[in-house]
Scaffold this active site. Structure first.
Site, short mmCIF file in Angstrom:
data_model
loop_
_atom_site.label_atom_id
_atom_site.label_comp_id
_atom_site.label_asym_id
_atom_site.label_seq_id
_atom_site.Cartn_x
_atom_site.Cartn_y
_atom_site.Cartn_z
N CYS A 85 41.95 46.59 40.65
CA CYS A 85 40.76 46.44 39.82
C CYS A 85 40.41 47.77 39.14
CB CYS A 85 39.62 45.86 40.66
SG CYS A 85 38.33 45.12 39.67
N HIS A 126 42.11 41.18 43.73
CA HIS A 126 41.84 41.97 44.94
C HIS A 126 42.59 41.41 46.16
CE1 HIS A 126 38.41 44.46 43.54
NE2 HIS A 126 38.19 43.45 42.70
N GLU A 164 42.98 42.85 48.91
CA GLU A 164 42.27 43.28 50.13
C GLU A 164 41.10 42.35 50.45
OE1 GLU A 164 41.81 44.52 47.21
OE2 GLU A 164 39.73 45.18 46.95
#
Lengths: 76, 222
Positions: free
Chosen positions: B86, B194, B196
């Site tokens: 990002c 994302h 994560e």
């Protein structure tokens, strides 16, 4: 001394914000607005004698992303 | 594997990134943006998501000039791994470690949702845990994720198999549906979604795990 740097998206790079402004102008009844491009103006307050080459370096290194933006310098 | 996670003022996915890396087995150090250089012996440097320096000037532009990013560039030039997610992807393009730029979303709106991504190559440490062509679900949350590069760069990315992920349903106008790209040596990945945020059952999905595990397995066995 002062200088102004104009940063614009390069021709051929779609400018969605400019397009939205163009639509909004049309919605307000302004006919014939065929294109809107939105950019930025950066005013620099500089030590006297700063060379245009130095300002150009500022543009290349930080003020503009030359992958998508072009810039022009106006020394006031 | 030793990993550093860079923290800028305005980063907000740094701890999520650290948790994802630790859960996959990495030894993680957080690094503040004013630190000169990185701790020694890092295998991976992760540049997290967020709004570094308030997205002033351009997303990632100020962060890319911070002292720690000089260390990041040296790390990559030495052949180290780097992952930018990002805002981290935006920083990697601003440092020119990755080609192209991230522009305002074509629809002008902030997009925050899970999206389907197609794994465009499995030939990298980051994507080796996925099957090429498979579809994974990973969240996006960005206002400036519209990937742009010139046609010559796009041809090079395609020719060298450097597009890592593409959107199944393009949420931001990105050129060629590109969600993530690899560097020439395939050791730097930048992506808008994302991973994560998809590593724990409570996240609602775990499709991001394979990215971190694949990376760590490759580095540990190397």
């Amino acid at each position: 001394m002062k200088a102004k740097v104009y940063v614009m998206l390069k021709n051929g790079v779609l400018d969605p914000q400019g397009e939205a402004v163009r639509h909004a102008l049309g919605a307000l009844g302004f006919g014939g607005v065929e294109g809107v491009r939105q950019g930025k103006v950066i005013e620099l307050d500089l030590a006297d004698g700063t060379s245009e080459a130095t300002i150009k370096e500022m543009c290349e290194k930080l003020l503009a992303n030359t992958v998508i933006e072009s810039y022009s310098i106006e020394i006031l | 594997m030793k990993a550093a996670v860079i923290v800028f003022p305005g980063s907000n996915c740094d701890r999520d990134m650290a948790v994802a890396l630790r859960n996959a087995g990495a030894d993680v150090t957080m690094v503040w943006h004013k630190d000169e250089g990185l701790p020694k012996g890092m295998d991976l440097v992760a540049v997290p998501g967020g709004f570094s320096f308030g997205d002033y000037l351009r997303c990632g532009a100020i962060a890319a000039q911070s002292p720690v990013c000089h260390g990041l560039v040296e790390h990559v030039n030495r052949g180290g791994y780097a992952l930018g997610v990002c805002n981290g992807f935006q920083v990697l393009t601003e440092t020119r470690l990755l080609p192209g730029a991230l522009m305002r979303n074509a629809g002008l709106k902030f997009v925050c949702k899970s999206v389907d991504l197609k794994v465009a190559t499995s030939d990298s440490a980051f994507t080796r845990g996925y099957e090429k062509g498979s579809v994974v679900s990973i969240p996006v949350a960005h206002h400036d994720g519209n990937y742009f590069c010139d046609d010559e760069t796009l041809a090079a990315l395609k020719g060298d198999d450097r597009i890592a992920f593409t959107y199944v349903d393009n949420p931001n106008g990105a050129k060629a549906d590109i969600a993530g790209v690899l560097s020439e040596n395939r050791r730097v990945l930048g992506m808008m979604p994302h991973p994560e945020r998809a590593v724990d059952g409570q996240h609602g999905g775990t499709d991001g795990q394979a990215l971190f595990r694949g990376l760590i397995d490759q580095v540990v066995s190397a």
